[in-house]
Design a protein around this motif. Structure first.
Motif, PDB file in Angstrom:
ATOM      1  N   SER A  25       0.830  -1.204   0.000  1.00 40.74           N
ATOM      2  CA  SER A  25       0.000   0.000   0.000  1.00 40.74           C
ATOM      3  C   SER A  25       0.863   1.253   0.000  1.00 40.74           C
ATOM      4  O   SER A  25       0.526   2.245  -0.643  1.00 40.74           O
ATOM      5  N   SER A  60      -3.852  10.229   2.006  1.00 47.16           N
ATOM      6  CA  SER A  60      -4.561   9.195   2.749  1.00 47.16           C
ATOM      7  C   SER A  60      -5.393   8.384   1.770  1.00 47.16           C
ATOM      8  O   SER A  60      -5.767   8.857   0.703  1.00 47.16           O
ATOM      9  N   GLU A 113      -7.277   4.103   1.086  1.00 42.75           N
ATOM     10  CA  GLU A 113      -7.703   2.788   1.555  1.00 42.75           C
ATOM     11  C   GLU A 113      -7.529   1.777   0.431  1.00 42.75           C
ATOM     12  O   GLU A 113      -7.795   2.085  -0.718  1.00 42.75           O
ATOM     13  N   ARG A 114      -7.077   0.600   0.796  1.00 40.08           N
ATOM     14  CA  ARG A 114      -6.930  -0.491  -0.174  1.00 40.08           C
ATOM     15  C   ARG A 114      -7.515  -1.750   0.429  1.00 40.08           C
ATOM     16  O   ARG A 114      -7.437  -1.950   1.636  1.00 40.08           O
ATOM     17  N   THR A 115      -8.045  -2.601  -0.414  1.00 39.87           N
ATOM     18  CA  THR A 115      -8.619  -3.859   0.052  1.00 39.87           C
ATOM     19  C   THR A 115      -7.871  -5.010  -0.597  1.00 39.87           C
ATOM     20  O   THR A 115      -7.685  -5.043  -1.813  1.00 39.87           O
ATOM     21  N   LYS A 134      -8.054  -5.363   5.026  1.00 41.12           N
ATOM     22  CA  LYS A 134      -8.278  -4.007   4.539  1.00 41.12           C
ATOM     23  C   LYS A 134      -7.194  -3.095   5.115  1.00 41.12           C
ATOM     24  O   LYS A 134      -6.856  -3.181   6.291  1.00 41.12           O
ATOM     25  N   THR A 164      -5.815   0.903   5.570  1.00 35.97           N
ATOM     26  CA  THR A 164      -6.015   2.347   5.476  1.00 35.97           C
ATOM     27  C   THR A 164      -4.699   3.014   5.830  1.00 35.97           C
ATOM     28  O   THR A 164      -3.989   2.557   6.723  1.00 35.97           O
ATOM     29  N   TYR A 165      -4.378   4.087   5.100  1.00 34.20           N
ATOM     30  CA  TYR A 165      -3.105   4.762   5.349  1.00 34.20           C
ATOM     31  C   TYR A 165      -3.306   6.261   5.369  1.00 34.20           C
ATOM     32  O   TYR A 165      -4.263   6.790   4.809  1.00 34.20           O
ATOM     33  N   LYS A 166      -2.382   6.921   6.085  1.00 33.20           N
ATOM     34  CA  LYS A 166      -2.437   8.379   6.183  1.00 33.20           C
ATOM     35  C   LYS A 166      -1.013   8.884   6.371  1.00 33.20           C
ATOM     36  O   LYS A 166      -0.259   8.353   7.173  1.00 33.20           O
TER      37      LYS A 166
END
Length: 148
Positions: free
Chosen positions: A56, A64, A66-68, A73, A75-77
């Motif tokens: 990711s 920021s 989101e990837r699945t 799952k 989420t990054y920021k």
């Protein structure tokens, strides 16, 4: 006749004691095996979560997102603390804090500049020995037996 009953009772008592000791040892062994298996499963899931986090991070184009994945799952920021990645799997939640993307891009730019202008000048910030942590080493004792 009286002595034979005592002997039979002693053998029976000995057999029960040995069976009890064996069952305790077996219980400790099986509990240890279960603990090792749980640790293995958790480490395997943590490694998969870290792989998803790194993938990711490589594919991140925004601050920021989101990837699945099929295993969970992500989420990054990207903020001042660093690149924070949260991974939700089926059973566990992992959080990884990595250096920000800007720092990585700046380091990549420095390496490109060094390749273009190979010089012997190195600033204090670029020396690798300043960045490495200090380690106190102890000599390893050699065994008296030598392998042939």
């Amino acid at each position: 006749m009286w002595k034979k009953k005592k002997v039979k009772a002693g053998v029976l008592l000995y057999a029960i004691t040995i069976a009890g000791i064996f069952s305790l040892l077996l219980q400790f062994y099986l509990n240890r095996q279960v603990a090792h298996q749980q640790t293995y499963v958790l480490n395997k899931e943590k490694l998969a979560a870290f792989a998803m986090a790194m993938k990711s991070r490589q594919k991140a184009t925004l601050k920021s997102g989101e990837r699945t994945f099929n295993l969970g799952k992500v989420t990054y920021k990207d903020n001042s603390k660093g690149f924070i990645i949260n991974v939700n799997t089926d059973k566990h939640y992992f959080e990884f804090i990595l250096p920000t993307l800007k720092k990585v891009e700046e380091q990549a730019d420095k390496t490109v500049d060094k390749e273009k202008n190979p010089g012997n000048h190195v600033t204090r910030e670029e020396r690798s020995e300043d960045k490495l942590p200090q380690v106190n080493e102890r000599p390893v004792q050699e065994s008296s037996k030598k392998a042939d």
